[in-house]
Design a protein around this motif. Structure first.
Motif, PDB file in Angstrom:
ATOM      1  N   PRO A   1       0.818  -1.216   0.000  1.00 17.35           N
ATOM      2  CA  PRO A   1       0.000   0.000   0.000  1.00 17.35           C
ATOM      3  C   PRO A   1       0.849   1.263   0.000  1.00 17.35           C
ATOM      4  CG  PRO A   1      -0.081  -1.084   2.134  1.00 17.35           C
ATOM      5  CD  PRO A   1       0.693  -1.973   1.227  1.00 17.35           C
ATOM      6  N   LYS A   2       0.411   2.226  -0.784  1.00 14.93           N
ATOM      7  CA  LYS A   2       1.032   3.539  -0.819  1.00 14.93           C
ATOM      8  C   LYS A   2       0.131   4.474  -0.020  1.00 14.93           C
ATOM      9  CE  LYS A   2       3.408   2.924  -5.204  1.00 14.93           C
ATOM     10  NZ  LYS A   2       3.233   1.504  -5.321  1.00 14.93           N
ATOM     11  N   ILE A   3       0.430   4.602   1.254  1.00 20.70           N
ATOM     12  CA  ILE A   3      -0.359   5.414   2.173  1.00 20.70           C
ATOM     13  C   ILE A   3       0.587   6.389   2.844  1.00 20.70           C
ATOM     14  CG2 ILE A   3      -1.758   5.367   4.266  1.00 20.70           C
ATOM     15  CD1 ILE A   3      -2.758   2.612   3.276  1.00 20.70           C
TER      16      ILE A   3
ATOM     17  N   THR B   1      -4.116   6.660  -0.240  1.00 18.71           N
ATOM     18  CA  THR B   1      -4.755   7.513   0.761  1.00 18.71           C
ATOM     19  C   THR B   1      -3.738   8.324   1.549  1.00 18.71           C
ATOM     20  OG1 THR B   1      -6.638   6.019   0.994  1.00 18.71           O
ATOM     21  CG2 THR B   1      -6.202   7.488   2.847  1.00 18.71           C
ATOM     22  N   GLU B   2      -4.084   9.577   1.798  1.00 18.96           N
ATOM     23  CA  GLU B   2      -3.319  10.435   2.694  1.00 18.96           C
ATOM     24  C   GLU B   2      -4.133  10.572   3.975  1.00 18.96           C
ATOM     25  OE1 GLU B   2      -1.448  14.795   2.328  1.00 18.96           O
ATOM     26  OE2 GLU B   2      -3.637  14.747   2.567  1.00 18.96           O
ATOM     27  N   ILE B   3      -3.475  10.302   5.105  1.00 20.64           N
ATOM     28  CA  ILE B   3      -4.130  10.433   6.407  1.00 20.64           C
ATOM     29  C   ILE B   3      -3.701  11.764   7.006  1.00 20.64           C
ATOM     30  CG2 ILE B   3      -4.432   9.432   8.692  1.00 20.64           C
ATOM     31  CD1 ILE B   3      -3.609   6.715   7.400  1.00 20.64           C
ATOM     32  N   ASP B   4      -4.679  12.553   7.421  1.00 19.69           N
ATOM     33  CA  ASP B   4      -4.433  13.880   7.967  1.00 19.69           C
ATOM     34  C   ASP B   4      -5.133  13.990   9.312  1.00 19.69           C
ATOM     35  OD1 ASP B   4      -3.513  16.496   8.126  1.00 19.69           O
ATOM     36  OD2 ASP B   4      -4.880  17.283   6.599  1.00 19.69           O
ATOM     37  N   PHE B   5      -4.823  15.040  10.045  1.00 18.53           N
ATOM     38  CA  PHE B   5      -5.478  15.317  11.321  1.00 18.53           C
ATOM     39  C   PHE B   5      -5.919  16.764  11.301  1.00 18.53           C
ATOM     40  CE2 PHE B   5      -5.401  16.675  15.804  1.00 18.53           C
ATOM     41  CZ  PHE B   5      -6.309  15.769  16.311  1.00 18.53           C
ATOM     42  N   LYS B   6      -7.199  16.993  11.588  1.00 17.17           N
ATOM     43  CA  LYS B   6      -7.780  18.336  11.511  1.00 17.17           C
ATOM     44  C   LYS B   6      -8.358  18.743  12.857  1.00 17.17           C
ATOM     45  CE  LYS B   6      -7.568  18.862   6.952  1.00 17.17           C
ATOM     46  NZ  LYS B   6      -6.836  19.878   6.293  1.00 17.17           N
ATOM     47  N   ARG B   7      -8.216  20.043  13.150  1.00 16.87           N
ATOM     48  CA  ARG B   7      -8.871  20.657  14.307  1.00 16.87           C
ATOM     49  C   ARG B   7      -9.785  21.748  13.782  1.00 16.87           C
ATOM     50  NH1 ARG B   7      -3.727  20.695  17.844  1.00 16.87           N
ATOM     51  NH2 ARG B   7      -4.121  18.848  19.099  1.00 16.87           N
TER      52      ARG B   7
ATOM     53  N   LYS C   1      -8.619  12.592   9.270  1.00 14.11           N
ATOM     54  CA  LYS C   1      -9.238  12.779   7.960  1.00 14.11           C
ATOM     55  C   LYS C   1      -8.525  11.897   6.945  1.00 14.11           C
ATOM     56  CE  LYS C   1     -11.500  15.148   4.743  1.00 14.11           C
ATOM     57  NZ  LYS C   1     -12.717  14.600   4.292  1.00 14.11           N
ATOM     58  N   PHE C   2      -9.293  11.215   6.127  1.00 17.07           N
ATOM     59  CA  PHE C   2      -8.756  10.332   5.102  1.00 17.07           C
ATOM     60  C   PHE C   2      -9.008  10.940   3.736  1.00 17.07           C
ATOM     61  CE2 PHE C   2      -9.835   7.866   8.795  1.00 17.07           C
ATOM     62  CZ  PHE C   2      -8.719   7.077   8.977  1.00 17.07           C
ATOM     63  N   ASN C   3      -7.947  11.288   3.043  1.00 17.70           N
ATOM     64  CA  ASN C   3      -8.045  11.819   1.684  1.00 17.70           C
ATOM     65  C   ASN C   3      -7.754  10.661   0.739  1.00 17.70           C
ATOM     66  OD1 ASN C   3      -8.457  14.529   2.657  1.00 17.70           O
ATOM     67  ND2 ASN C   3      -6.291  14.550   3.160  1.00 17.70           N
TER      68      ASN C   3
ATOM     69  N   CYS D   1     -23.219  12.641   6.240  1.00 11.90           N
ATOM     70  CA  CYS D   1     -22.559  12.902   7.517  1.00 11.90           C
ATOM     71  C   CYS D   1     -21.042  12.760   7.411  1.00 11.90           C
ATOM     72  CB  CYS D   1     -23.107  11.988   8.610  1.00 11.90           C
ATOM     73  SG  CYS D   1     -22.796  10.236   8.342  1.00 11.90           S
ATOM     74  N   GLY D   2     -20.547  12.215   6.282  1.00 14.33           N
ATOM     75  CA  GLY D   2     -19.122  12.111   6.072  1.00 14.33           C
ATOM     76  C   GLY D   2     -18.449  10.954   6.783  1.00 14.33           C
ATOM     77  N   GLU D   3     -19.219  10.058   7.363  1.00 15.99           N
ATOM     78  CA  GLU D   3     -18.622   8.950   8.105  1.00 15.99           C
ATOM     79  C   GLU D   3     -18.462   7.676   7.304  1.00 15.99           C
ATOM     80  OE1 GLU D   3     -19.829   8.168  12.029  1.00 15.99           O
ATOM     81  OE2 GLU D   3     -19.883  10.272  12.592  1.00 15.99           O
ATOM     82  N   SER D   4     -19.142   7.574   6.181  1.00 15.80           N
ATOM     83  CA  SER D   4     -18.981   6.374   5.370  1.00 15.80           C
ATOM     84  C   SER D   4     -18.807   6.774   3.912  1.00 15.80           C
ATOM     85  CB  SER D   4     -20.176   5.420   5.538  1.00 15.80           C
ATOM     86  OG  SER D   4     -21.361   6.012   5.106  1.00 15.80           O
TER      87      SER D   4
END
Length: 130
Positions: A20-22, A94-100, A108-110, A120-123
Motif C-alpha cells: 500500500p502507498k499510504i 490515501t493520505e491520512i491527515d489530522f484536523k482541528r 481525515k482520510f483523503n 454525515c461524512g462517516e462512510s
C-alpha cells in the motif's frame, strides 16, 4: 503531441494486494505520537468495515501487534502503521491527515478511490465495490 497534453489513467483494482502507498501528514503523525505516548500500544492499525449509510467506514486502532494478515506500511515514524489485508486496494493512495476545527478534532482520510460519501461524512463508496 503538438498543443496537447499527456494524461494518465489510474484504475482501481479491488483484488490488488500490492504494497500500500499510504501517507501521513505531519499533523497526523504528531496526533498518533500523542495517542501512543498515552497508551501501552506500540503501533497504529487501519482497517475498514462495511457499515454506515454509504458502504464502508474507516477504523483506526492503537495496537500492540499486527494481526496475522496485516501489512506493515513503510512510513517515517518511530511506530509501525499496519493495514488490514482486505483494505489495501481500497486505501491505496490515501493520505491520512489530522484536523482541528474549534473544539472538534478528527483523523481525515483523503482517499482518491472514494467515489461518493454519505451526508454525515462517516462512510464512503468505492466504485466497483458492493
Amino acid at each position: 503531441m503538438e498543443g496537447g497534453f499527456n494524461m494518465t489513467v489510474q484504475s482501481f483494482d479491488p483484488n490488488s494486494t500490492a504494497a500500500p502507498k499510504i501517507t501521513l501528514t505531519d499533523k497526523a503523525k504528531a496526533h498518533f505520537d500523542r495517542q501512543l505516548a498515552n497508551s501501552e500500544a506500540q503501533g497504529v492499525r487501519l482497517f475498514i468495515e462495511e457499515s454506515g449509510c454509504s458502504g464502508y467506514m474507516y477504523r483506526v486502532d492503537l495496537v500492540q501487534n499486527a494481526n496475522e494478515t496485516d501489512v506493515k506500511v513503510e512510513i517515517d515514524t518511530p511506530w509501525p502503521l499496519y493495514i488490514a489485508q482486505d483494505a489495501i486496494a481500497i486505501l491505496q493512495g490515501t493520505e491520512i491527515d489530522f484536523k482541528r476545527d474549534g473544539l472538534n478534532e478528527m483523523v481525515k482520510f483523503n482517499n482518491p478511490n472514494v467515489t461518493a460519501e454519505c451526508g454525515c461524512g462517516e462512510s464512503f463508496v468505492v466504485e466497483g465495490q458492493s
